[in-house]
Design a protein around this motif. Sequence first.
Motif, short mmCIF file in Angstrom:
data_model
loop_
_atom_site.label_atom_id
_atom_site.label_comp_id
_atom_site.label_asym_id
_atom_site.label_seq_id
_atom_site.Cartn_x
_atom_site.Cartn_y
_atom_site.Cartn_z
N LEU A 138 0.84 -1.21 0.00
CA LEU A 138 0.00 0.00 0.00
C LEU A 138 0.87 1.25 0.00
O LEU A 138 0.53 2.25 -0.64
CB LEU A 138 -0.94 0.00 1.21
N ASP A 139 2.00 1.21 0.71
CA ASP A 139 2.92 2.36 0.71
C ASP A 139 3.36 2.68 -0.72
O ASP A 139 3.40 3.85 -1.12
CB ASP A 139 4.17 2.07 1.55
N ILE A 140 3.72 1.65 -1.47
CA ILE A 140 4.15 1.84 -2.86
C ILE A 140 3.00 2.43 -3.68
O ILE A 140 3.17 3.44 -4.37
CB ILE A 140 4.61 0.49 -3.47
N ASN A 141 1.83 1.80 -3.57
CA ASN A 141 0.69 2.26 -4.39
C ASN A 141 0.30 3.70 -4.04
O ASN A 141 0.01 4.50 -4.93
CB ASN A 141 -0.51 1.34 -4.20
N GLU A 142 0.29 4.01 -2.75
CA GLU A 142 -0.10 5.37 -2.34
C GLU A 142 0.92 6.39 -2.85
O GLU A 142 0.55 7.48 -3.31
CB GLU A 142 -0.26 5.44 -0.82
N ALA A 143 2.19 6.05 -2.78
CA ALA A 143 3.23 6.98 -3.27
C ALA A 143 3.07 7.21 -4.77
O ALA A 143 3.23 8.33 -5.26
CB ALA A 143 4.62 6.41 -2.95
N ILE A 144 2.72 6.15 -5.50
CA ILE A 144 2.54 6.27 -6.96
C ILE A 144 1.33 7.14 -7.28
O ILE A 144 1.32 7.81 -8.32
CB ILE A 144 2.40 4.86 -7.58
N GLY A 145 0.33 7.13 -6.38
CA GLY A 145 -0.86 7.96 -6.63
C GLY A 145 -2.17 7.19 -6.62
O GLY A 145 -3.22 7.76 -6.92
N PHE A 146 -2.13 5.90 -6.31
CA PHE A 146 -3.37 5.14 -6.19
C PHE A 146 -4.18 5.65 -4.99
O PHE A 146 -3.59 5.92 -3.93
CB PHE A 146 -3.07 3.65 -5.98
N ARG A 147 -5.50 5.77 -5.16
CA ARG A 147 -6.40 6.20 -4.09
C ARG A 147 -7.47 5.14 -3.86
O ARG A 147 -7.99 4.57 -4.84
CB ARG A 147 -7.09 7.53 -4.46
N PRO A 148 -7.85 4.89 -2.59
CA PRO A 148 -8.86 3.86 -2.32
C PRO A 148 -10.21 4.21 -2.96
O PRO A 148 -10.60 5.37 -2.92
CB PRO A 148 -9.00 3.86 -0.80
N ILE A 149 -10.87 3.23 -3.55
CA ILE A 149 -12.21 3.47 -4.10
C ILE A 149 -13.27 2.53 -3.52
O ILE A 149 -14.45 2.83 -3.59
CB ILE A 149 -12.25 3.36 -5.65
N ALA A 150 -12.85 1.40 -2.95
CA ALA A 150 -13.86 0.45 -2.43
C ALA A 150 -13.16 -0.59 -1.56
O ALA A 150 -11.93 -0.76 -1.62
CB ALA A 150 -14.57 -0.25 -3.59
N TYR A 151 -13.98 -1.29 -0.75
CA TYR A 151 -13.45 -2.34 0.13
C TYR A 151 -14.26 -3.61 -0.05
O TYR A 151 -15.48 -3.56 -0.16
CB TYR A 151 -13.48 -1.87 1.58
N SER A 152 -13.54 -4.74 -0.06
CA SER A 152 -14.19 -6.05 -0.14
C SER A 152 -13.88 -6.84 1.12
O SER A 152 -12.86 -6.61 1.78
CB SER A 152 -13.66 -6.85 -1.33
N GLY A 153 -14.77 -7.78 1.43
CA GLY A 153 -14.52 -8.71 2.52
C GLY A 153 -14.15 -10.06 1.96
O GLY A 153 -14.68 -10.48 0.92
N ALA A 154 -13.21 -10.75 2.63
CA ALA A 154 -12.90 -12.14 2.31
C ALA A 154 -13.47 -12.98 3.45
O ALA A 154 -13.16 -12.74 4.62
CB ALA A 154 -11.39 -12.35 2.21
N TRP A 155 -14.30 -13.95 3.10
CA TRP A 155 -15.09 -14.69 4.09
C TRP A 155 -14.77 -16.18 4.01
O TRP A 155 -14.50 -16.70 2.94
CB TRP A 155 -16.58 -14.49 3.79
N LYS A 156 -14.86 -16.83 5.18
CA LYS A 156 -14.48 -18.26 5.23
C LYS A 156 -15.40 -19.01 6.19
O LYS A 156 -15.80 -18.47 7.23
CB LYS A 156 -13.04 -18.36 5.72
N LYS A 157 -15.70 -20.24 5.82
CA LYS A 157 -16.43 -21.16 6.71
C LYS A 157 -15.77 -22.52 6.61
O LYS A 157 -15.43 -22.98 5.50
CB LYS A 157 -17.89 -21.27 6.26
N VAL A 158 -15.58 -23.17 7.76
CA VAL A 158 -15.04 -24.53 7.76
C VAL A 158 -16.18 -25.47 8.10
O VAL A 158 -16.79 -25.35 9.17
CB VAL A 158 -13.88 -24.67 8.76
N LEU A 159 -16.50 -26.40 7.20
CA LEU A 159 -17.60 -27.34 7.45
C LEU A 159 -17.13 -28.40 8.45
O LEU A 159 -15.96 -28.81 8.40
CB LEU A 159 -18.01 -28.03 6.15
N PRO A 160 -18.02 -28.82 9.35
CA PRO A 160 -17.61 -29.83 10.32
C PRO A 160 -17.29 -31.16 9.64
O PRO A 160 -17.81 -31.46 8.59
CB PRO A 160 -18.83 -29.97 11.23
#
Length: 361
Positions: free
Chosen positions: A339-361
Amino acid sequence: MNMHPPAGVEFRPLTIPSGIDASDASDFIEMTRVRNQVYREISGHDDERITAAELLPHYQPDAYETRLIWTVREEGRIVGRCGIDLPHEEGSTLAFWQIELLREVWGRGIGSAAYQLIEQIAREHDRSVLQSWAEHPQAPGPRLSAPTGFGDIPEDHAARFYLRHGYTLQQVERASALDLQAPFDTIEALHRDAQQAAADYRVVQWFAPTPSEWVDGYAWMKSRMSTDAPAADLEFDEETWDADRIALHDARYTDSGRLLQVTAAQHVATGELCAFNELVIGADRTEASHQEDTLVLRAHRGHRLGMLVKCAGLLSWRGIAPASPRVITYNAEENRPMLDINEAIGFRPIAYSGAWKKVLP
Ligand SMILES: CC(C)(COP(=O)(O)OP(=O)(O)OC[C@H]1O[C@@H](n2cnc3c(N)ncnc32)[C@H](O)[C@@H]1OP(=O)(O)O)[C@@H](O)C(=O)NCCC(=O)NCCS
């Protein structure tokens, strides 16, 4: 739980045509149109749009994973899709899935019925670790924090859906955009600094299909994406990449006229490829570009190679896709070095995603 979708709704296995001009391609084309509309409804823009011709290669038979996909139909009309990917790595317990419905049909139990199908297929294939990603657009109200300590998302319709089906949030991913029409002075300056810090390395560049001299080095770096990217408590199989896997990967882009540029750093003394960055654009070169994988091999970190390959890639991209308005990229919210690299280059946040997990018994 009720296995049946609401009256009038059915899940139908999608026919994968041999080509987009084939006589049985109409369902695939309509599925793609609905997919694009779903993404537009969520994000408010078309930067995730893809044509049916560009999507089709991703559903052709694949030695490395099985992809199963159904259209969701209401009175015959396609209103969404659901799918599950089953990696072929030996002993894999993993399944990756998605359910994507037009907003007009949300909240009627269709998603829950599709989820029952997904879980049933996962069990039939002995998969116990189920993982899925979704964008959660900014919204007022209660929020959920990632267990990594970095990032949070609104507890929206999709988040409640995951929670109700037994999922936990594992990681927040940031989507960022870089304006490609803005001046490149900062990128040029960062590129010069990185070149000085990485004097033992030189930049090499190619377009898919990968030239034979780079296949082995690229294959090794691609395999490290599965082990070295920050994954929180998500699970990924360690992947083995060889010339065949690279050829299939590359063909997914070139078959439909998409362009994949790879910018790599080579250690001059040994000839080893140590870092890479990928930029992609569809056949329509006026659309958004996408930055895909970027990685610096562990043994070569600390030499500004991430900055070097990203800046070198963007500088040549200006000549490749001068009409592309922006580049989109995705990073784990806890991945500060990237993120440090991307922010220095000029990338700006536009959206956020969630990564979700379930472990079946
Ligand atoms: C997330 C998604 C798949 C959920 O599908 P859905 O069909 O809306 O989900 P359901 O209808 O089964 O459940 C959602 C809500 O409807 C309620 N509901 C379920 N069955 C119902 C019924 N028969 N009548 C009325 N309400 C019902 C549920 O209780 C739930 O309520 P809540 O939001 O207060 O928790 C859908 O919104 C979607 O496609 N979103 C965009 C893509 C995405 O984010 N996908 C995530 C997985 S990849």
